[in-house]
Design a protein around this motif. Structure first.
Motif, PDB file in Angstrom:
ATOM      1  N   GLU A  89      11.493 -68.992  11.439  1.00  0.00           N
ATOM      2  CA  GLU A  89      11.826 -67.559  11.506  1.00  0.00           C
ATOM      3  C   GLU A  89      10.577 -66.835  12.010  1.00  0.00           C
ATOM      4  N   PRO A  90      10.541 -66.493  13.293  1.00  0.00           N
ATOM      5  CA  PRO A  90       9.314 -65.920  13.845  1.00  0.00           C
ATOM      6  C   PRO A  90       8.936 -64.558  13.272  1.00  0.00           C
ATOM      7  N   GLU A  91       9.908 -63.833  12.699  1.00  0.00           N
ATOM      8  CA  GLU A  91       9.617 -62.461  12.243  1.00  0.00           C
ATOM      9  C   GLU A  91       9.267 -62.382  10.762  1.00  0.00           C
ATOM     10  N   SER A  92       9.403 -63.467  10.033  1.00  0.00           N
ATOM     11  CA  SER A  92       9.229 -63.416   8.575  1.00  0.00           C
ATOM     12  C   SER A  92       7.762 -63.560   8.173  1.00  0.00           C
ATOM     13  N   GLY A  93       7.496 -63.480   6.883  1.00  0.00           N
ATOM     14  CA  GLY A  93       6.111 -63.567   6.406  1.00  0.00           C
ATOM     15  C   GLY A  93       6.036 -63.341   4.913  1.00  0.00           C
ATOM     16  N   TYR A  94       5.207 -62.386   4.509  1.00  0.00           N
ATOM     17  CA  TYR A  94       5.085 -62.089   3.076  1.00  0.00           C
ATOM     18  C   TYR A  94       4.766 -60.610   2.909  1.00  0.00           C
ATOM     19  N   ALA A  95       4.980 -60.112   1.690  1.00  0.00           N
ATOM     20  CA  ALA A  95       4.625 -58.720   1.362  1.00  0.00           C
ATOM     21  C   ALA A  95       3.884 -58.712   0.035  1.00  0.00           C
ATOM     22  N   MET A  96       3.367 -57.551  -0.333  1.00  0.00           N
ATOM     23  CA  MET A  96       2.594 -57.392  -1.572  1.00  0.00           C
ATOM     24  C   MET A  96       3.526 -56.868  -2.677  1.00  0.00           C
ATOM     25  N   PRO A  97       3.889 -57.711  -3.630  1.00  0.00           N
ATOM     26  CA  PRO A  97       4.914 -57.318  -4.608  1.00  0.00           C
ATOM     27  C   PRO A  97       4.557 -56.096  -5.460  1.00  0.00           C
ATOM     28  N   ALA A  98       3.319 -55.992  -5.938  1.00  0.00           N
ATOM     29  CA  ALA A  98       2.982 -54.831  -6.776  1.00  0.00           C
ATOM     30  C   ALA A  98       3.031 -53.550  -5.946  1.00  0.00           C
ATOM     31  N   ASP A  99       2.549 -53.615  -4.701  1.00  0.00           N
ATOM     32  CA  ASP A  99       2.633 -52.445  -3.818  1.00  0.00           C
ATOM     33  C   ASP A  99       4.093 -52.070  -3.575  1.00  0.00           C
ATOM     34  N   THR A 100       4.909 -53.088  -3.345  1.00  0.00           N
ATOM     35  CA  THR A 100       6.331 -52.859  -3.067  1.00  0.00           C
ATOM     36  C   THR A 100       7.006 -52.147  -4.240  1.00  0.00           C
ATOM     37  N   ALA A 101       6.786 -52.671  -5.461  1.00  0.00           N
ATOM     38  CA  ALA A 101       7.419 -52.064  -6.641  1.00  0.00           C
ATOM     39  C   ALA A 101       6.908 -50.640  -6.860  1.00  0.00           C
ATOM     40  N   ASN A 102       5.617 -50.449  -6.686  1.00  0.00           N
ATOM     41  CA  ASN A 102       5.064 -49.102  -6.891  1.00  0.00           C
ATOM     42  C   ASN A 102       5.555 -48.123  -5.842  1.00  0.00           C
ATOM     43  N   ALA A 103       5.701 -48.576  -4.608  1.00  0.00           N
ATOM     44  CA  ALA A 103       6.221 -47.683  -3.557  1.00  0.00           C
ATOM     45  C   ALA A 103       7.664 -47.287  -3.865  1.00  0.00           C
ATOM     46  N   LEU A 104       8.468 -48.257  -4.325  1.00  0.00           N
ATOM     47  CA  LEU A 104       9.862 -47.939  -4.683  1.00  0.00           C
ATOM     48  C   LEU A 104       9.902 -46.964  -5.855  1.00  0.00           C
ATOM     49  N   MET A 105       9.031 -47.191  -6.847  1.00  0.00           N
ATOM     50  CA  MET A 105       9.033 -46.313  -8.028  1.00  0.00           C
ATOM     51  C   MET A 105       8.554 -44.907  -7.652  1.00  0.00           C
ATOM     52  N   THR A 106       7.539 -44.834  -6.832  1.00  0.00           N
ATOM     53  CA  THR A 106       7.044 -43.518  -6.401  1.00  0.00           C
ATOM     54  C   THR A 106       8.137 -42.762  -5.650  1.00  0.00           C
ATOM     55  N   ALA A 107       8.812 -43.468  -4.745  1.00  0.00           N
ATOM     56  CA  ALA A 107       9.884 -42.824  -3.965  1.00  0.00           C
ATOM     57  C   ALA A 107      11.024 -42.400  -4.891  1.00  0.00           C
ATOM     58  N   ALA A 108      11.306 -43.205  -5.925  1.00  0.00           N
ATOM     59  CA  ALA A 108      12.358 -42.839  -6.891  1.00  0.00           C
ATOM     60  C   ALA A 108      11.963 -41.575  -7.650  1.00  0.00           C
ATOM     61  N   ARG A 109      10.712 -41.538  -8.101  1.00  0.00           N
ATOM     62  CA  ARG A 109      10.259 -40.380  -8.885  1.00  0.00           C
ATOM     63  C   ARG A 109      10.247 -39.120  -8.025  1.00  0.00           C
ATOM     64  N   GLU A 110       9.886 -39.251  -6.766  1.00  0.00           N
ATOM     65  CA  GLU A 110       9.907 -38.087  -5.863  1.00  0.00           C
ATOM     66  C   GLU A 110      11.322 -37.527  -5.717  1.00  0.00           C
ATOM     67  N   ARG A 111      12.313 -38.382  -5.976  1.00  0.00           N
ATOM     68  CA  ARG A 111      13.721 -37.966  -5.853  1.00  0.00           C
ATOM     69  C   ARG A 111      14.369 -37.701  -7.204  1.00  0.00           C
ATOM     70  N   GLY A 112      13.575 -37.637  -8.281  1.00  0.00           N
ATOM     71  CA  GLY A 112      14.125 -37.197  -9.570  1.00  0.00           C
ATOM     72  C   GLY A 112      14.153 -38.221 -10.678  1.00  0.00           C
ATOM     73  N   ALA A 113      13.790 -39.482 -10.384  1.00  0.00           N
ATOM     74  CA  ALA A 113      13.764 -40.484 -11.462  1.00  0.00           C
ATOM     75  C   ALA A 113      12.566 -40.231 -12.369  1.00  0.00           C
ATOM     76  N   ARG A 114      12.662 -40.732 -13.599  1.00  0.00           N
ATOM     77  CA  ARG A 114      11.542 -40.623 -14.542  1.00  0.00           C
ATOM     78  C   ARG A 114      11.102 -42.027 -14.931  1.00  0.00           C
ATOM     79  N   LEU A 115       9.810 -42.211 -15.039  1.00  0.00           N
ATOM     80  CA  LEU A 115       9.239 -43.491 -15.463  1.00  0.00           C
ATOM     81  C   LEU A 115       8.507 -43.278 -16.777  1.00  0.00           C
ATOM     82  N   VAL A 116       8.827 -44.104 -17.780  1.00  0.00           N
ATOM     83  CA  VAL A 116       8.094 -44.038 -19.053  1.00  0.00           C
ATOM     84  C   VAL A 116       7.454 -45.412 -19.261  1.00  0.00           C
ATOM     85  N   GLN A 117       6.155 -45.480 -19.133  1.00  0.00           N
ATOM     86  CA  GLN A 117       5.448 -46.748 -19.299  1.00  0.00           C
ATOM     87  C   GLN A 117       4.945 -46.888 -20.740  1.00  0.00           C
TER      88      GLN A 117
END
Ligand SMILES: Cc1cc2nc3c(=O)[nH]c(=O)nc-3n(C[C@H](O)[C@H](O)[C@H](O)COP(=O)(O)OP(=O)(O)OC[C@H]3O[C@@H](n4cnc5c(N)ncnc54)[C@H](O)[C@@H]3O)c2cc1C
Length: 387
Positions: free
Chosen positions: A140-168
Protein backbone atom coordinates in the motif's frame (compact mmCIF):
# COMPACT_ATOMS: atom_id res chain seq x y z
CA UNK A 1 -21.17 23.15 35.03
CA UNK A 2 -24.03 20.79 34.16
CA UNK A 3 -23.60 17.07 34.75
CA UNK A 4 -26.40 16.31 32.31
CA UNK A 5 -25.86 15.47 28.64
CA UNK A 6 -27.38 13.60 25.74
CA UNK A 7 -24.63 10.95 25.85
CA UNK A 8 -22.09 9.94 28.52
CA UNK A 9 -18.94 8.36 27.12
CA UNK A 10 -16.84 6.28 29.53
CA UNK A 11 -13.21 6.49 28.42
CA UNK A 12 -11.07 9.18 26.83
CA UNK A 13 -9.04 7.00 24.48
CA UNK A 14 -9.14 7.44 20.73
CA UNK A 15 -12.56 5.76 20.54
CA UNK A 16 -14.21 7.91 23.21
CA UNK A 17 -12.70 11.00 21.59
CA UNK A 18 -13.77 10.00 18.09
CA UNK A 19 -17.34 9.33 19.23
CA UNK A 20 -17.50 12.66 21.10
CA UNK A 21 -16.26 14.44 17.97
CA UNK A 22 -18.78 12.82 15.65
CA UNK A 23 -21.67 13.31 18.09
CA UNK A 24 -20.71 16.98 18.41
CA UNK A 25 -20.74 17.29 14.62
CA UNK A 26 -24.36 16.13 14.78
CA UNK A 27 -25.18 18.68 17.50
CA UNK A 28 -25.39 15.99 20.21
CA UNK A 29 -23.90 16.99 23.57
CA UNK A 30 -21.67 14.41 25.21
CA UNK A 31 -19.60 14.30 28.38
CA UNK A 32 -16.47 12.15 28.25
CA UNK A 33 -15.58 10.70 31.65
CA UNK A 34 -11.95 9.62 31.85
CA UNK A 35 -10.38 8.19 34.99
CA UNK A 36 -6.88 9.34 34.07
CA UNK A 37 -6.23 11.58 31.07
CA UNK A 38 -6.79 11.49 27.31
CA UNK A 39 -4.88 8.63 25.65
CA UNK A 40 -3.58 7.33 28.99
CA UNK A 41 -4.11 3.66 28.15
CA UNK A 42 -4.14 1.56 24.92
CA UNK A 43 -4.19 4.64 22.73
CA UNK A 44 -1.10 6.17 24.31
CA UNK A 45 0.80 2.88 23.92
CA UNK A 46 -0.40 2.20 20.38
CA UNK A 47 2.10 1.64 17.57
CA UNK A 48 -0.13 3.74 15.32
CA UNK A 49 0.03 1.64 12.14
CA UNK A 50 -2.33 3.00 9.50
CA UNK A 51 -3.08 0.48 6.75
CA UNK A 52 -6.10 -0.97 5.02
CA UNK A 53 -4.92 -4.56 4.70
CA UNK A 54 -7.37 -6.56 6.83
CA UNK A 55 -8.81 -10.00 6.30
CA UNK A 56 -12.48 -9.00 6.39
CA UNK A 57 -14.28 -6.55 4.14
CA UNK A 58 -15.97 -4.69 7.01
CA UNK A 59 -12.61 -3.96 8.69
CA UNK A 60 -11.05 -2.84 5.40
CA UNK A 61 -14.01 -0.53 4.81
CA UNK A 62 -13.59 1.00 8.29
CA UNK A 63 -9.83 1.41 7.78
CA UNK A 64 -10.35 2.91 4.31
CA UNK A 65 -12.90 5.44 5.53
CA UNK A 66 -10.63 6.28 8.47
CA UNK A 67 -7.72 6.75 6.08
CA UNK A 68 -9.58 9.67 4.48
CA UNK A 69 -9.38 11.38 7.88
CA UNK A 70 -5.69 10.62 8.45
CA UNK A 71 -4.64 12.03 5.11
CA UNK A 72 -6.99 15.05 5.29
CA UNK A 73 -6.75 15.62 9.04
CA UNK A 74 -6.56 19.41 9.03
CA UNK A 75 -9.72 19.77 6.94
CA UNK A 76 -11.74 16.98 8.57
CA UNK A 77 -10.77 17.36 12.25
CA UNK A 78 -8.12 20.05 12.79
CA UNK A 79 -4.96 19.91 14.89
CA UNK A 80 -2.39 17.19 14.26
CA UNK A 81 -2.58 13.42 13.94
CA UNK A 82 1.06 13.02 12.90
CA UNK A 83 0.30 10.87 9.86
CA UNK A 84 3.52 9.89 8.09
CA UNK A 85 3.40 8.13 4.76
CA UNK A 86 6.02 5.40 4.59
CA UNK A 87 4.33 2.86 2.36
CA UNK A 88 3.06 -0.36 3.95
CA UNK A 89 4.02 -3.95 3.20
CA UNK A 90 2.03 -6.98 4.31
CA UNK A 91 4.39 -9.92 4.11
CA UNK A 92 2.66 -13.28 4.35
CA UNK A 93 4.49 -16.55 4.73
CA UNK A 94 3.99 -18.98 1.83
CA UNK A 95 1.16 -20.71 3.77
CA UNK A 96 -0.89 -17.48 3.71
CA UNK A 97 -0.24 -16.45 0.10
CA UNK A 98 -3.67 -17.49 -1.17
CA UNK A 99 -5.35 -15.50 1.61
CA UNK A 100 -3.07 -12.55 0.82
CA UNK A 101 -4.23 -12.59 -2.81
CA UNK A 102 -7.92 -12.81 -1.82
CA UNK A 103 -7.60 -9.96 0.70
CA UNK A 104 -5.69 -7.72 -1.71
CA UNK A 105 -8.28 -8.27 -4.47
CA UNK A 106 -11.05 -7.46 -1.96
CA UNK A 107 -9.30 -4.21 -1.02
CA UNK A 108 -8.73 -3.27 -4.67
CA UNK A 109 -12.46 -3.74 -5.28
CA UNK A 110 -13.10 -1.22 -2.48
CA UNK A 111 -10.87 1.32 -4.29
CA UNK A 112 -7.93 0.97 -1.89
CA UNK A 113 -4.49 1.63 -3.37
CA UNK A 114 -2.89 -1.78 -2.91
CA UNK A 115 -1.12 -4.26 -5.14
CA UNK A 116 0.65 -7.59 -4.98
CA UNK A 117 4.42 -7.33 -5.26
CA UNK A 118 7.14 -9.96 -5.50
CA UNK A 119 10.04 -10.48 -3.12
CA UNK A 120 12.28 -8.82 -5.76
CA UNK A 121 10.01 -5.75 -5.71
CA UNK A 122 10.28 -5.65 -1.92
CA UNK A 123 14.07 -5.80 -2.20
CA UNK A 124 13.95 -2.73 -4.48
CA UNK A 125 11.63 -0.89 -2.04
CA UNK A 126 13.69 -1.85 1.01
CA UNK A 127 17.21 -3.01 0.04
CA UNK A 128 18.15 -3.79 3.66
CA UNK A 129 15.39 -6.43 3.98
CA UNK A 130 16.10 -10.16 3.69
CA UNK A 131 13.57 -11.42 1.13
CA UNK A 132 14.40 -15.09 0.71
CA UNK A 133 11.58 -16.52 2.88
CA UNK A 134 8.51 -15.32 0.95
CA UNK A 135 7.48 -14.79 -2.64
CA UNK A 136 4.56 -12.32 -2.42
CA UNK A 137 3.57 -9.28 -0.37
CA UNK A 138 0.79 -6.70 -0.54
CA UNK A 139 1.98 -3.12 -0.92
CA UNK A 140 0.00 0.00 0.00
CA UNK A 141 2.07 2.94 -1.23
CA UNK A 142 -0.03 5.57 0.59
CA UNK A 143 -0.16 4.00 4.06
CA UNK A 144 2.11 4.50 7.06
CA UNK A 145 1.60 5.43 10.69
CA UNK A 146 0.18 8.23 12.85
CA UNK A 147 0.70 9.49 16.40
CA UNK A 148 -2.08 8.00 18.55
CA UNK A 149 -1.95 10.44 21.49
CA UNK A 150 -1.94 13.40 19.09
CA UNK A 151 -4.83 11.85 17.18
CA UNK A 152 -6.97 11.33 20.30
CA UNK A 153 -6.21 14.80 21.61
CA UNK A 154 -7.02 16.43 18.28
CA UNK A 155 -10.37 14.60 18.17
CA UNK A 156 -11.13 15.59 21.77
CA UNK A 157 -10.17 19.22 21.19
CA UNK A 158 -12.37 19.37 18.08
CA UNK A 159 -15.22 17.76 20.07
CA UNK A 160 -14.89 20.28 22.89
CA UNK A 161 -14.83 23.18 20.42
CA UNK A 162 -18.21 21.89 19.23
CA UNK A 163 -19.78 21.56 22.70
CA UNK A 164 -18.53 18.29 24.21
CA UNK A 165 -17.26 18.27 27.79
CA UNK A 166 -14.26 16.32 29.05
CA UNK A 167 -13.89 15.41 32.72
CA UNK A 168 -10.49 13.88 33.47
CA UNK A 169 -9.47 12.17 36.70
CA UNK A 170 -13.07 10.97 36.98
CA UNK A 171 -13.65 7.25 37.51
CA UNK A 172 -17.04 5.74 36.70
CA UNK A 173 -18.04 3.39 39.53
CA UNK A 174 -21.70 2.63 38.74
CA UNK A 175 -24.18 2.64 35.88
CA UNK A 176 -27.61 3.86 36.94
CA UNK A 177 -30.57 2.01 35.45
CA UNK A 178 -34.28 2.64 36.04
CA UNK A 179 -37.16 0.85 34.38
CA UNK A 180 -34.84 -1.13 32.11
CA UNK A 181 -32.99 1.86 30.71
CA UNK A 182 -29.84 3.74 31.66
CA UNK A 183 -30.25 7.09 33.35
CA UNK A 184 -26.62 7.98 34.05
CA UNK A 185 -23.50 6.96 35.94
CA UNK A 186 -21.98 7.35 39.38
CA UNK A 187 -18.37 8.51 39.64
CA UNK A 188 -15.84 9.61 42.23
CA UNK A 189 -16.84 13.15 41.22
CA UNK A 190 -20.58 12.63 41.70
CA UNK A 191 -23.43 11.59 39.45
CA UNK A 192 -23.84 12.36 35.74
CA UNK A 193 -27.07 11.80 33.86
CA UNK A 194 -27.99 11.04 30.27
CA UNK A 195 -30.34 8.67 28.44
CA UNK A 196 -27.37 7.11 26.60
CA UNK A 197 -24.15 5.70 28.12
CA UNK A 198 -21.32 4.34 25.95
CA UNK A 199 -18.66 1.94 27.19
CA UNK A 200 -15.41 3.03 25.51
CA UNK A 201 -13.25 1.88 28.42
CA UNK A 202 -10.71 -0.11 26.38
CA UNK A 203 -9.13 -2.88 28.49
CA UNK A 204 -11.45 -2.05 31.41
CA UNK A 205 -14.60 -2.51 29.29
CA UNK A 206 -15.51 -5.76 31.06
CA UNK A 207 -15.76 -3.95 34.39
CA UNK A 208 -18.08 -1.34 32.90
CA UNK A 209 -20.22 -4.06 31.29
CA UNK A 210 -20.54 -5.77 34.68
CA UNK A 211 -21.77 -2.47 36.19
CA UNK A 212 -24.55 -2.45 33.56
CA UNK A 213 -25.36 -6.14 34.08
CA UNK A 214 -24.04 -7.09 30.62
CA UNK A 215 -22.56 -10.56 30.99
CA UNK A 216 -22.98 -12.11 27.54
CA UNK A 217 -20.00 -10.33 25.94
CA UNK A 218 -16.83 -12.36 26.60
CA UNK A 219 -14.20 -9.64 26.57
CA UNK A 220 -10.80 -10.06 28.09
CA UNK A 221 -7.51 -8.15 28.10
CA UNK A 222 -4.59 -8.48 25.69
CA UNK A 223 -1.11 -7.46 26.75
CA UNK A 224 1.26 -6.24 24.04
CA UNK A 225 4.88 -5.16 24.40
CA UNK A 226 6.79 -3.02 21.93
CA UNK A 227 10.36 -1.78 21.64
CA UNK A 228 12.20 0.99 19.86
CA UNK A 229 15.63 0.24 18.42
CA UNK A 230 18.09 2.75 16.99
CA UNK A 231 18.81 1.87 13.35
CA UNK A 232 22.43 1.76 12.21
CA UNK A 233 23.15 4.19 9.34
CA UNK A 234 23.63 1.41 6.76
CA UNK A 235 19.88 0.69 6.81
CA UNK A 236 19.22 4.18 5.48
CA UNK A 237 17.04 7.08 6.61
CA UNK A 238 13.77 5.13 6.63
CA UNK A 239 11.99 1.94 5.58
CA UNK A 240 8.37 0.95 4.92
CA UNK A 241 5.92 0.10 7.67
CA UNK A 242 5.59 -3.70 7.67
CA UNK A 243 3.43 -6.49 9.04
CA UNK A 244 5.56 -9.59 8.68
CA UNK A 245 3.53 -12.76 9.28
CA UNK A 246 6.53 -14.89 8.28
CA UNK A 247 8.20 -13.65 11.47
CA UNK A 248 5.05 -13.00 13.59
CA UNK A 249 6.12 -9.36 13.82
CA UNK A 250 5.37 -5.83 12.68
CA UNK A 251 7.66 -2.83 12.54
CA UNK A 252 7.72 0.77 11.41
CA UNK A 253 10.19 3.65 11.31
CA UNK A 254 10.11 6.83 13.39
CA UNK A 255 13.06 9.12 12.71
CA UNK A 256 16.21 7.05 13.22
CA UNK A 257 14.27 4.56 15.35
CA UNK A 258 12.36 1.42 14.39
CA UNK A 259 9.38 0.33 16.52
CA UNK A 260 8.89 -3.45 16.74
CA UNK A 261 5.96 -5.52 18.06
CA UNK A 262 5.32 -9.27 17.97
CA UNK A 263 2.14 -11.06 16.90
CA UNK A 264 2.74 -14.00 19.25
CA UNK A 265 3.26 -14.29 22.99
CA UNK A 266 0.78 -11.54 23.95
CA UNK A 267 -0.79 -12.76 27.23
CA UNK A 268 -4.57 -12.72 27.64
CA UNK A 269 -6.51 -12.06 30.82
CA UNK A 270 -4.05 -10.05 32.92
CA UNK A 271 -5.34 -7.16 35.01
CA UNK A 272 -5.26 -3.96 32.93
CA UNK A 273 -3.96 -2.29 36.09
CA UNK A 274 -0.70 -4.27 35.86
CA UNK A 275 2.46 -2.27 35.20
CA UNK A 276 3.34 -1.36 31.62
CA UNK A 277 6.53 0.67 32.17
CA UNK A 278 8.66 -2.37 31.31
CA UNK A 279 8.31 -5.10 28.70
CA UNK A 280 7.83 -8.64 29.99
CA UNK A 281 10.99 -10.74 30.52
CA UNK A 282 12.22 -12.24 27.26
CA UNK A 283 10.32 -9.90 24.94
CA UNK A 284 13.28 -7.75 23.93
CA UNK A 285 15.44 -10.79 23.10
CA UNK A 286 12.68 -12.33 20.94
CA UNK A 287 11.93 -9.06 19.18
CA UNK A 288 15.61 -8.36 18.44
CA UNK A 289 16.00 -11.85 17.01
CA UNK A 290 12.97 -11.36 14.71
CA UNK A 291 13.88 -7.89 13.44
CA UNK A 292 17.43 -9.07 12.70
CA UNK A 293 16.00 -11.93 10.65
CA UNK A 294 14.15 -9.46 8.41
CA UNK A 295 16.78 -6.68 8.52
CA UNK A 296 20.15 -8.38 9.13
CA UNK A 297 22.00 -5.04 9.41
CA UNK A 298 19.92 -4.28 12.50
CA UNK A 299 22.49 -6.36 14.40
CA UNK A 300 24.54 -3.16 14.49
CA UNK A 301 21.65 -1.21 16.01
CA UNK A 302 20.83 -0.94 19.68
CA UNK A 303 17.85 -0.93 22.01
CA UNK A 304 16.37 2.46 22.85
CA UNK A 305 13.35 1.52 25.02
CA UNK A 306 10.68 -1.11 25.57
CA UNK A 307 7.34 -1.07 27.35
CA UNK A 308 3.92 -2.73 27.45
CA UNK A 309 0.28 -1.85 26.92
CA UNK A 310 -3.20 -3.37 27.27
CA UNK A 311 -6.20 -3.43 24.95
CA UNK A 312 -9.56 -5.16 25.29
CA UNK A 313 -9.92 -8.22 23.05
CA UNK A 314 -12.91 -10.29 21.95
CA UNK A 315 -12.90 -14.02 21.09
CA UNK A 316 -12.89 -13.35 17.32
CA UNK A 317 -10.36 -10.51 17.66
CA UNK A 318 -12.82 -7.96 16.28
CA UNK A 319 -14.45 -4.94 17.93
CA UNK A 320 -17.75 -5.02 19.78
CA UNK A 321 -20.02 -2.23 18.56
CA UNK A 322 -23.67 -1.68 19.35
CA UNK A 323 -26.40 -1.79 21.96
CA UNK A 324 -26.38 -4.30 24.82
CA UNK A 325 -28.13 -4.73 28.16
CA UNK A 326 -30.36 -1.93 29.41
CA UNK A 327 -31.86 0.39 26.83
CA UNK A 328 -29.51 3.26 26.02
CA UNK A 329 -26.33 1.31 26.85
CA UNK A 330 -23.83 0.90 23.97
CA UNK A 331 -20.50 -0.85 23.58
CA UNK A 332 -17.59 0.65 21.61
CA UNK A 333 -14.87 -1.62 22.89
CA UNK A 334 -12.96 -4.89 22.34
CA UNK A 335 -10.81 -3.29 19.66
CA UNK A 336 -8.47 -6.26 19.90
CA UNK A 337 -5.11 -4.65 19.28
CA UNK A 338 -5.97 -3.09 15.93
CA UNK A 339 -8.43 -0.33 16.82
CA UNK A 340 -6.37 2.81 16.43
CA UNK A 341 -6.51 3.11 12.65
CA UNK A 342 -10.26 2.45 12.51
CA UNK A 343 -11.24 4.90 15.26
CA UNK A 344 -12.30 7.81 12.99
CA UNK A 345 -14.77 5.69 11.02
CA UNK A 346 -16.01 3.77 14.06
CA UNK A 347 -16.76 7.04 15.88
CA UNK A 348 -18.74 8.21 12.85
CA UNK A 349 -20.65 4.92 12.61
CA UNK A 350 -21.37 4.76 16.35
CA UNK A 351 -22.71 8.33 16.23
CA UNK A 352 -24.99 7.30 13.36
CA UNK A 353 -26.14 4.23 15.28
CA UNK A 354 -26.93 6.26 18.40
CA UNK A 355 -28.57 9.22 16.64
CA UNK A 356 -30.22 7.56 13.62
CA UNK A 357 -30.68 4.00 14.84
CA UNK A 358 -28.29 2.49 12.25
CA UNK A 359 -24.82 3.15 10.89
CA UNK A 360 -24.92 4.08 7.22
CA UNK A 361 -21.30 5.08 6.43
CA UNK A 362 -20.15 1.48 6.98
CA UNK A 363 -22.39 -1.43 7.92
CA UNK A 364 -21.14 -2.37 11.41
CA UNK A 365 -23.90 -4.86 12.21
CA UNK A 366 -21.43 -7.79 12.01
CA UNK A 367 -19.76 -6.35 15.15
CA UNK A 368 -22.96 -6.49 17.24
CA UNK A 369 -22.47 -7.61 20.86
CA UNK A 370 -25.11 -10.31 20.31
CA UNK A 371 -22.85 -12.26 17.92
CA UNK A 372 -21.20 -14.21 20.73
CA UNK A 373 -24.43 -15.50 22.26
CA UNK A 374 -25.74 -16.22 18.74
CA UNK A 375 -22.58 -18.06 17.66
CA UNK A 376 -21.93 -15.68 14.73
CA UNK A 377 -18.25 -15.07 15.35
CA UNK A 378 -16.36 -13.19 12.65
CA UNK A 379 -13.86 -15.27 10.70
CA UNK A 380 -11.21 -13.56 8.58
CA UNK A 381 -9.10 -15.11 5.82
CA UNK A 382 -6.00 -15.13 8.04
CA UNK A 383 -7.88 -16.65 10.97
CA UNK A 384 -6.30 -15.32 14.18
CA UNK A 385 -3.82 -12.47 13.88
CA UNK A 386 -2.65 -12.61 17.49
CA UNK A 387 -1.30 -15.95 18.59
C1 LIG B 1 0.97 -1.68 22.54
C2 LIG B 1 -0.18 -1.52 21.58
C3 LIG B 1 0.09 -1.30 20.24
C4 LIG B 1 -0.98 -1.12 19.34
N1 LIG B 1 -0.71 -0.85 18.03
C5 LIG B 1 -1.73 -0.59 17.17
C6 LIG B 1 -1.48 -0.22 15.82
O1 LIG B 1 -0.32 -0.16 15.39
N2 LIG B 1 -2.52 0.08 15.02
C7 LIG B 1 -3.81 0.00 15.46
O2 LIG B 1 -4.73 0.27 14.68
N3 LIG B 1 -4.09 -0.36 16.74
C8 LIG B 1 -3.08 -0.64 17.59
N4 LIG B 1 -3.34 -0.99 18.88
C9 LIG B 1 -4.74 -1.04 19.32
C10 LIG B 1 -5.28 0.34 19.61
O3 LIG B 1 -4.28 1.14 20.21
C11 LIG B 1 -6.49 0.22 20.52
O4 LIG B 1 -7.43 -0.66 19.91
C12 LIG B 1 -7.16 1.57 20.74
O5 LIG B 1 -6.23 2.53 21.15
C13 LIG B 1 -8.25 1.41 21.78
O6 LIG B 1 -8.74 2.69 22.08
P1 LIG B 1 -9.86 2.84 23.18
O7 LIG B 1 -10.26 4.24 23.18
O8 LIG B 1 -10.90 1.79 22.95
O9 LIG B 1 -9.16 2.38 24.55
P2 LIG B 1 -8.13 3.15 25.51
O10 LIG B 1 -7.17 3.99 24.77
O11 LIG B 1 -7.57 2.10 26.43
O12 LIG B 1 -9.06 4.13 26.31
C14 LIG B 1 -9.95 3.67 27.30
C15 LIG B 1 -9.97 4.71 28.40
O13 LIG B 1 -10.99 4.38 29.32
C16 LIG B 1 -10.58 4.86 30.57
N5 LIG B 1 -11.37 4.18 31.60
C17 LIG B 1 -11.37 2.84 31.88
N6 LIG B 1 -12.20 2.58 32.90
C18 LIG B 1 -12.76 3.75 33.27
C19 LIG B 1 -13.68 4.14 34.26
N7 LIG B 1 -14.23 3.24 35.11
N8 LIG B 1 -14.04 5.44 34.37
C20 LIG B 1 -13.50 6.37 33.54
N9 LIG B 1 -12.59 6.07 32.57
C21 LIG B 1 -12.23 4.78 32.44
C22 LIG B 1 -9.11 4.52 30.62
O14 LIG B 1 -8.40 5.31 31.55
C23 LIG B 1 -8.67 4.78 29.18
O15 LIG B 1 -8.07 6.05 29.01
C24 LIG B 1 -2.32 -1.20 19.81
C25 LIG B 1 -2.58 -1.43 21.16
C26 LIG B 1 -1.52 -1.58 22.05
C27 LIG B 1 -1.82 -1.82 23.50
Amino acid sequence: MSNTADVLIIGGGVHGASLAFHLAQRGVKSIVLEKSFVAAAATGRSSGLVRMHYDTEASSRLAWLSFQYFRNWQEMVGGECGFTRTGFLQIAGTDLEEALKVNTAMQQALGIATLLVTADDVKRLAPSFATDDFTLAAYEPESGYAMPADTANALMTAARERGARLVQGCEVTAIHVAGGRVTGVGTDQGDFSAPVVVNAAGPWANRINAMAGVEEVPLTTWRHDTMFVVRPPEIGPSHPTVIDYANDMYFRPEGNLTLVGLEDGNPLGDSPDSGTEHALPGFVERAIDRICRRIPAMEKGHLQSAHGGYDGISPDQNPVLGAAGPEGFYLDCGHSGTGFKTAPAIGLCMAELIVDGAARSVDISCYAPTRFAEGRLIKGNYDNIWR
